[in-house]
Design a protein around this motif. Structure first.
Motif, short mmCIF file in Angstrom:
data_model
loop_
_atom_site.label_atom_id
_atom_site.label_comp_id
_atom_site.label_asym_id
_atom_site.label_seq_id
_atom_site.Cartn_x
_atom_site.Cartn_y
_atom_site.Cartn_z
N LEU A 291 45.12 30.28 39.64
CA LEU A 291 44.69 31.68 39.68
C LEU A 291 44.25 32.11 41.07
CD1 LEU A 291 42.34 32.85 36.84
CD2 LEU A 291 44.53 33.74 37.60
N THR A 292 43.96 31.12 41.90
CA THR A 292 43.49 31.43 43.26
C THR A 292 44.21 30.52 44.25
OG1 THR A 292 41.72 29.81 43.12
CG2 THR A 292 41.16 32.05 42.47
N GLY A 293 44.20 30.94 45.51
CA GLY A 293 44.70 30.11 46.60
C GLY A 293 43.70 30.27 47.74
N PRO A 294 44.05 29.86 48.94
CA PRO A 294 43.14 30.04 50.06
C PRO A 294 42.87 31.53 50.30
CG PRO A 294 45.29 29.23 50.80
CD PRO A 294 45.30 29.22 49.32
N ARG A 295 41.62 31.95 50.09
CA ARG A 295 41.22 33.36 50.26
C ARG A 295 42.18 34.31 49.54
NH1 ARG A 295 37.32 34.58 53.63
NH2 ARG A 295 36.32 32.81 54.65
N LEU A 296 42.56 33.91 48.35
CA LEU A 296 43.55 34.66 47.56
C LEU A 296 43.21 34.60 46.08
CD1 LEU A 296 46.64 35.84 47.41
CD2 LEU A 296 47.10 33.55 46.58
N ALA A 297 43.30 35.74 45.40
CA ALA A 297 43.14 35.77 43.94
C ALA A 297 44.32 36.50 43.32
CB ALA A 297 41.84 36.48 43.57
N LEU A 298 44.81 36.00 42.18
CA LEU A 298 45.89 36.69 41.46
C LEU A 298 45.28 37.44 40.28
CD1 LEU A 298 48.55 33.81 41.03
CD2 LEU A 298 48.26 35.35 42.94
N ILE A 299 45.71 38.70 40.08
CA ILE A 299 45.21 39.47 38.94
C ILE A 299 46.38 40.16 38.24
CG2 ILE A 299 42.92 39.86 39.96
CD1 ILE A 299 43.75 42.72 40.63
N GLY A 300 46.15 40.55 36.97
CA GLY A 300 47.15 41.31 36.22
C GLY A 300 48.43 40.52 36.01
#
Ligand SMILES: Cc1cc2nc3c(=O)[nH]c(=O)nc-3n(C[C@H](O)[C@H](O)[C@H](O)COP(=O)(O)OP(=O)(O)OC[C@H]3O[C@@H](n4cnc5c(N)ncnc54)[C@H](O)[C@@H]3O)c2cc1C
Length: 426
Positions: free
Chosen positions: A280-289
């Protein structure tokens, strides 16, 4: 110095909801959207008509947008679930749950209009860049350097956090090499609208058929939204039928619970698949929707789930202003993963399970699921548990999902239902 605390790639239903949710948070928000503001059609605010759960109404209440969309939102006071040609059925009712409505049927376009108006009023804190595309990305210890092309010109941005809200085919997710679990269903959803001869205001129908579920959702103005799931090999034929033949086929599938169906609208088909990001996340990254989870539309859960991503991520991000935390730091990303993983997995399993269970022709399964539906109809605790899931109000809820604004202001009327629901439950 960063240009933005967060940059949201994808300004559709979910990405724009996050930007609006954070407009008073003191964070600087950028939105990179592929489609121009004046484009004749929008890939997210399109012809779909969405069943918004009560939980989603509360979130929009907390964001301060519910009043702008309520005129086009038809309350769902009862849900009727059945299987074509079989004996089982189950009903969920709003009055039994102590709420005004289990959910609200709202055109995606109306939600889009409310979001666009919100973004137009939020230019102090939210900058929308469109039509834009990502050209380059470079990770830094404290954020991302991004190169975008906006209306043909190149622009460099710095942000502490990147949010991927660019839909199921997320280019950002692919660019960063984040793996997904993906499976095509081999079915399409054909959407249209009809006018029934014997309308039953406030009643939504989910009817399972041997080719998949058929939903009929009440809209304002006496129209009903149709979501007809069909094998992809049948789609072209259904789209090509003239209106009379299409109505006949629909009536045969659905039956006569709403009388004679008339005046069909435009038909559009959407290929269906299950897609779940493995991270759901990566380096300083979030996935939504949809970039994180793209679901079968049975039971109308996809956007509701995405809006719950928004409520949790906005809650965590708004607190970073107060506590001086890094918006792209470990605490936000770990909190987001921990708070969202289970809900996403549960809803994906529920929709996938329903889609598969009801298309399985095995006679023992057919008998079992119809007994299950009858059992559900007869057992109030089971009905109550399912209704709460449909309403999207179970478990620990972030501020927006309780109808409360992030800035600590007044509760909206949407929050009033919380008290009543808690009373009913206890
Ligand atoms: C037939 C059907 C019926 C449905 N019914 C319901 C329902 O009743 N209830 C419910 O809750 N959900 C429902 N859904 C699900 C719902 O439509 C989706 O969950 C929702 O649209 C997801 O929104 P999103 O913003 O995540 O993605 P999208 O809607 O796909 O939006 C993505 C946005 O990102 C932009 N974009 C794409 N690529 C880029 C790029 N490279 N750079 C910049 N921007 C980019 C796009 O232009 C778009 O604006 C249904 C879905 C279908 C197919």
């Amino acid at each position: 110095m960063m240009d933005f605390d967060l940059v949201i790639v994808g300004g559709g239903l979910v990405g724009s909801s996050l930007a609006c949710a954070l407009r008073h948070s003191g964070l600087r928000v950028g939105v990179v959207e592929a489609v121009a503001a004046n484009a004749p059609s929008h890939p997210s605010y399109d012809e779909r008509v969405l069943a918004l759960s009560l939980g989603s109404r509360r979130i929009f209440g907390g964001i301060g947008l519910w009043d702008a969309m309520r005129a086009d939102a038809e309350p769902i006071r009862q849900v009727h679930v059945s299987e074509r040609g079989q004996f089982g059925f189950a009903r969920l009712a709003a009055d039994e749950e102590g709420v005004e409505a289990l959910g609200y049927v709202t055109p995606a376009r109306s939600i889009g209009q409310a979001l666009e108006a919100c973004l137009r009023d939020a230019t102090d804190t939210v900058e929308v860049m469109r039509p834009a595309r990502l050209v380059g990305l470079r990770q830094q210890p404290d954020g991302w350097n991004i190169e975008i092309s906006v209306a043909g010109s190149s622009r460099l941005l710095r942000t502490a956090l990147l949010v991927a809200a660019d839909g199921g085919d997320s280019a950002l997710r692919r660019r960063l090499g984040l793996a997904v679990h993906e499976q095509a269903y081999g079915y399409d959803a054909i959407i249209t609208t009809v006018t029934p001869g014997r309308p039953r205001p406030g009643v939504a129908f989910e009817r399972f058929t041997d080719s998949g579920p058929l939903a009929m959702l009440p809209m304002t103005g006496g129209r009903w939204s149709v979501v007809w799931t069909a094998r992809d090999s049948d789609t072209a034929g259904l789209l090509a039928l003239d209106d009379t033949a299409f109505l006949q086929a629909l009536q045969q599938r659905f039956g006569h619970r709403l009388g004679r169906l008339a005046r069909p609208g435009r038909r559009i088909a959407y290929p269906l698949r299950l897609l779940l990001a493995k991270q759901l996340t990566g380096p300083r990254l979030a996935l939504i929707g949809n970039a994180a989870h793209t679901l079968h539309p049975v039971a109308g859960q996809g956007f509701n789930l995405g809006l719950r991503d928004v409520a949790e991520l906005a809650d965590l991000l708004a607190d970073t202003r107060r506590t001086g935390q890094d918006p792209g730091g470990h605490a936000v990303l770990a909190g987001y993963r921990q708070r969202r993983r289970q809900d996403q997995a549960n809803v994906a399993a529920l929709t996938d399970g329903l889609a598969r269970l009801f298309t399985n022709p095995l006679p023992t399964l057919r008998l079992g699921r119809n007994l299950g539906l009858l059992g559900l109809d007869l057992l109030p605790p089971a009905r109550h548990a399912l209704a709460r899931r449909f309403m999207g109000i179970g478990g620990r809820l972030p501020r927006l999902a309780r109808g409360l604004p992030l800035d600590g202001g007044q509760a909206t009327h949407a929050a009033d239902d919380s008290a009543r629901i808690t009373q009913t439950a206890s």
